[in-house]
Write an enzyme that holds these catalytic residues in place. Structure first.
Site, PDB file in Angstrom:
ATOM      1  N   SER A 299       0.816  -1.217   0.000  1.00 34.74           N
ATOM      2  CA  SER A 299       0.000   0.000   0.000  1.00 34.74           C
ATOM      3  C   SER A 299       0.856   1.277   0.000  1.00 34.74           C
ATOM      4  O   SER A 299       1.512   1.579  -0.987  1.00 34.74           O
ATOM      5  CB  SER A 299      -0.951  -0.043   1.203  1.00 34.74           C
ATOM      6  OG  SER A 299      -1.932   0.950   1.120  1.00 34.74           O
ATOM      7  N   ASP A 310      10.073   5.498 -10.300  1.00 33.78           N
ATOM      8  CA  ASP A 310       9.696   6.081 -11.591  1.00 33.78           C
ATOM      9  C   ASP A 310      10.449   7.367 -11.883  1.00 33.78           C
ATOM     10  O   ASP A 310      10.730   7.682 -13.044  1.00 33.78           O
ATOM     11  CB  ASP A 310       8.187   6.332 -11.632  1.00 33.78           C
ATOM     12  CG  ASP A 310       7.394   5.052 -11.868  1.00 33.78           C
ATOM     13  OD1 ASP A 310       8.017   3.982 -11.987  1.00 33.78           O
ATOM     14  OD2 ASP A 310       6.151   5.124 -11.929  1.00 33.78           O
ATOM     15  N   LYS A 324      -0.747  -4.238  -3.321  1.00 34.74           N
ATOM     16  CA  LYS A 324      -2.047  -3.663  -2.945  1.00 34.74           C
ATOM     17  C   LYS A 324      -2.139  -2.257  -3.549  1.00 34.74           C
ATOM     18  O   LYS A 324      -1.565  -1.310  -3.031  1.00 34.74           O
ATOM     19  CB  LYS A 324      -2.215  -3.594  -1.427  1.00 34.74           C
ATOM     20  CG  LYS A 324      -3.550  -2.994  -0.995  1.00 34.74           C
ATOM     21  CD  LYS A 324      -3.654  -2.925   0.520  1.00 34.74           C
ATOM     22  CE  LYS A 324      -4.972  -2.273   0.936  1.00 34.74           C
ATOM     23  NZ  LYS A 324      -5.028  -0.841   0.583  1.00 34.74           N
TER      24      LYS A 324
END
Length: 448
Positions: A299, A310, A324
């Site tokens: 999460s 990224d 998740k």
């Protein structure tokens, strides 16, 4: 121009005619759907009355309704559920960082309770509970068929009392029992220390103290080293961090990013989509970073790891995270209870959902079994005992180094030996520190 206007007019008129042609069937379908819904609600009421009047034993009507509500929510996904007043209160206490229990974050899979992650320095972690373990029984009572809330309730009890849970673990042939003693769980949200010139920050959960604790610990460790110029880099350890508050994940990601998107959330209604962007400012001052993750990183942990990966702000080391990728909203209800409802999916800056996929590390590093590490250490020690030039009779001495240079050389050897020793206890962390060391050597500060 006249032809264009005419075409537009015909198109608009055709649109009206087409809409009018299909309006009646669409309205009829909607009416039928609503009628079917109300019939199902009548069916629910009928069943409730029959249970209340004809069941073999007296039933608690409140429990019956709560079970029906929870069944409706849990049928949607593993993370939607009803929180009775007590559970809602416990959840709010937990996000403040102190609660009673075993120190274990769980979800539900195939009817069994699955461990997401044990929390640091709690009964669960001390007993050796691992991410991915399945809990099949609590004090001999099977959890199969229970809701997640009911299973968690079985594990609760007075501080100091004992509980036996039965574990099924991948790679272990037979289920086995683990005895734990319930305790008051006081979460240390961020632990930190300096590993030579690298600042190590272990984030255990994302509650309302996470960002402020991380900032405080980071600044203290940097000051301890003598300032940012003396720092080689940072290791952010998110292993076995089960997540928590979205707002804190965004703040901690923002702490190390100067610009760009951190995460986006997309609900059923496109108008409810949100994008969260970083503001100028990097607590790590652009120094090299490694983020450690594993199957217990879930999460909010995955939001941080995904954002830093990224943007190529950090190298992600470890094993694939939990996967998740959904956002739950807590909605208070009448009667002091609440509903936890999945309302959106979140996406990393590259636009990728990690739901059921997880964040893939840049460098996959499995935790080294201690037996293997000890065997490797014995081989290393044996190799170190082999003869060298210095062992040869009459070998030339090295008098080209000053006393200070010899001290520096000895310190470098000591540091390398410390890293080798650390590999026995935490191979993944040792690897992360090696990465930071390598990056600092390749990109030394301009003043050096």
């Amino acid at each position: 121009m006249k032809k264009f206007l005419m075409a537009a007019g015909v198109g608009a008129l055709s649109g009206v005619l087409v809409t009018g042609h299909f309006a009646a069937p669409i309205v009829a379908q909607e009416v039928q759907r609503e009628r079917s819904t109300y019939e199902q609600l009548d069916l629910f009421g009928d069943i409730f009355e029959r249970i209340r009047g004809d069941y073999v034993e007296q039933v608690d009507e409140v429990d019956l309704i709560e079970s029906a509500i929870n069944g409706m929510l849990s049928s949607l996904d593993p993370h939607s559920s009803y929180l009775p007043p007590k559970d809602y209160t416990d959840m709010r206490v937990q996000t403040r960082g102190e609660f009673g229990g075993l120190g274990i974050e769980v979800t539900q899979e195939n009817g069994f309770v699955k461990v997401v992650a044990p929390m640091d320095d709690t009964p669960a972690s001390r007993a050796g509970i691992e991410s991915g373990d399945f809990i099949t029984h609590v004090d001999g009572e099977a959890v199969l068929g229970l809701t997640l809330n009911d299973a968690v309730e079985l594990m609760r009890g007075p501080v100091g009392s004992e509980i036996i849970i039965t574990i099924v673990r991948e790679g272990t042939d037979e289920p086995f029992d683990v005895t734990l003693t319930r305790d008051t769980i006081e979460l240390t949200v961020v632990r930190s220390r300096n590993e030579e010139n690298t600042v190590y920050l272990r984030v255990t959960t994302f509650n309302d103290k996470s960002y402020s604790s991380l900032e405080k610990e980071l600044n203290e460790r940097v000051e301890e080293l003598g300032g940012m110029d003396a720092v080689d880099g940072f290791v952010i350890d998110l292993r076995n961090n089960p997540g928590g508050l979205l707002t804190q994940a965004i703040e901690i990601s923002d702490a190390f990013l100067d610009k760009g998107e951190i995460v986006s959330t997309r609900g059923r209604d496109p108008r409810d989509s949100e994008r969260y962007n970083a503001a100028v400012g990097d607590l790590a001052a652009g120094k090299p970073m490694v983020v450690l993750i594993n199957g217990g990183s879930a999460s909010a942990s995955e939001i941080v790891a995904g954002a830093l990966k990224d943007h190529r702000r950090a190298i992600i080391v470890g094993t694939r995270s939990f996967g998740k990728g959904s956002v739950q909203t807590i909605m208070p209800l009448q009667g002091q209870g609440a509903m936890r409802l999945t309302t959106a999916r979140y996406y990393t800056p590259s636009g990728r959902s990690i739901q059921n996929l997880g964040v893939a590390p840049d460098i996959i590093v499995e935790p080294r079994p201690r037996v293997e590490a000890e065997a490797e250490t014995e081989e290393t020690e044996a190799a170190n005992r082999r003869r060298s030039e210095a062992d040869l009779r009459g070998s030339l001495s090295n008098d080209s180094l000053s006393e200070d240079e010899l001290k520096v050389l000895e310190e470098e050897i000591r540091q390398a030996e410390d890293v080798a020793e650390r590999r026995q206890d935490d191979y993944q962390l040792a690897y992360a520190l090696d990465v930071i060391k390598g990056l600092s050597v390749l990109n030394p500060p301009a003043s050096q």
